[in-house]
Design an enzyme around this catalytic site. Structure first.
Site, PDB file in Angstrom:
ATOM      1  N   ASP A   8       1.800  -1.388  15.992  1.00  0.00           N
ATOM      2  CA  ASP A   8       0.937  -1.415  14.814  1.00  0.00           C
ATOM      3  C   ASP A   8       0.024  -2.650  14.963  1.00  0.00           C
ATOM      4  O   ASP A   8       0.292  -3.528  15.794  1.00  0.00           O
ATOM      5  CB  ASP A   8       1.817  -1.540  13.558  1.00  0.00           C
ATOM      6  CG  ASP A   8       1.018  -1.867  12.321  1.00  0.00           C
ATOM      7  OD1 ASP A   8       0.020  -1.183  12.056  1.00  0.00           O
ATOM      8  OD2 ASP A   8       1.392  -2.843  11.609  1.00  0.00           O
ATOM      9  N   ASP A  10      -2.280  -4.350  11.932  1.00  0.00           N
ATOM     10  CA  ASP A  10      -2.340  -5.235  10.755  1.00  0.00           C
ATOM     11  C   ASP A  10      -0.935  -5.660  10.336  1.00  0.00           C
ATOM     12  O   ASP A  10      -0.088  -4.826  10.034  1.00  0.00           O
ATOM     13  CB  ASP A  10      -3.048  -4.528   9.599  1.00  0.00           C
ATOM     14  CG  ASP A  10      -4.495  -4.246   9.949  1.00  0.00           C
ATOM     15  OD1 ASP A  10      -5.209  -5.195  10.291  1.00  0.00           O
ATOM     16  OD2 ASP A  10      -4.899  -3.066   9.902  1.00  0.00           O
TER      17      ASP A  10
END
Ligand code: XBP
Ligand code: MG
Length: 249
Positions: A8, A10
């Site tokens: 991922d 953020d």
């Protein structure tokens, strides 16, 4: 043996939300003469909805009910979000948000050990490439064989679509891979696609529900910036590829 690590962006690669995305949303609102401001606290609540456009719509519906019937609502959101992306990208270029401790070391270790790397994120593709270019350098774009991002899937996290998309692009099945996430929306998405998941939480997500995680850490950590939770649980200062491989078995 695992074949690939899927990250991922953020909150996982970098703490981009509070001083990056949030600031960019607020500047865009101002430039559109909207009297909206997302404080650090309000933004923490709004993070329950992933995706910038989806988050703006949710905010309008919950905080500015009168605006929700504007005939130009979807155009407004599209334009606001395009401006927000421009502002966010220039923020990343001008005062780069650093990668979280241990991320670069782990990426290098994984590459040296011939693991395949991918990204699965909700954010706009340009945000990912700009972050990588301005932290590691332009060559790092080639480190990731798939950058699955943004509107490429119909349903954003917590739906599993983006992980299914990344796996399909790599031609790998879920048991060959491990995901790295920071939030409950993120892990719902990765577990939904059948992926083992390692969590590194942050200030916004430390109280999230991480049920089903293979490991929950404060950070990946480094020699000079250790992971306190890893020290407590495995007596190690930082997460290595070897430990990830052992945990995944
Ligand atoms: C990240 C997000 C993103 C950013 C904004 O979620 O929710 O929406 O906040 O990005 P995750 P955009 O880390 O779970 O992928 O404005 O480009 O959508
Ligand atoms: Mg995240």
């Amino acid at each position: 043996m695992l074949k690939a690590f899927i990250f991922d962006v953020d909150g996982t690669l970098a703490d981009t939300e509070r001083d990056g995305h949030r600031v960019a949303f607020n500047r865009a609102f101002k430039q559109f003469y909207l009297n909206w401001h997302w404080s650090k606290e309000v933004y923490g609540e709004l993070l329950a909805v992933t995706g910038g456009k989806e988050r703006i719509l949710h905010y309008i519906k919950s905080h500015h009910k009168a605006e929700r019937n504007r005939h130009d609502l979807s155009l407004l959101i599209k334009q606001l979000h395009a401006r927000k992306t421009e502002i966010y990208v220039s923020l990343l270029k001008n005062n780069a948000i650093p990668l979280r401790p241990g991320i670069l070391r782990l990426l290098r270790e994984a590459r040296a050990a011939k693991y395949r790397l991918a990204i699965a994120t909700t954010t706009t593709p340009q945000n990912v490439t700009t972050l990588l270019e301005n932290t590691i350098g332009p060559e790092s774009l080639n480190w990731f064989e798939v950058i699955a991002a943004g509107d490429v899937v119909a349903n954003k996290k917590p739906a599993a679509d983006i992980y299914h998309y990344a796996l399909a692009k790599m031609g790998l099945s879920a048991q060959d891979c491990i995901a790295f996430e920071d939030s409950s929306n993120g892990i719902r998405s990765s577990l939904g696609a059948g992926l083992k998941t390692i969590i590194t939480y942050n200030d916004y997500t430390r109280n999230d529900d991480f049920s089903g995680a293979t490991l929950v850490l404060d950070q990946i950590g480094d020699e000079d910036n250790p992971s306190l939770l890893l020290k407590q649980t495995l007596q190690q200062n930082f997460l290595t590829v070897d430990t990830i491989e052992q945990l995944a078995q």
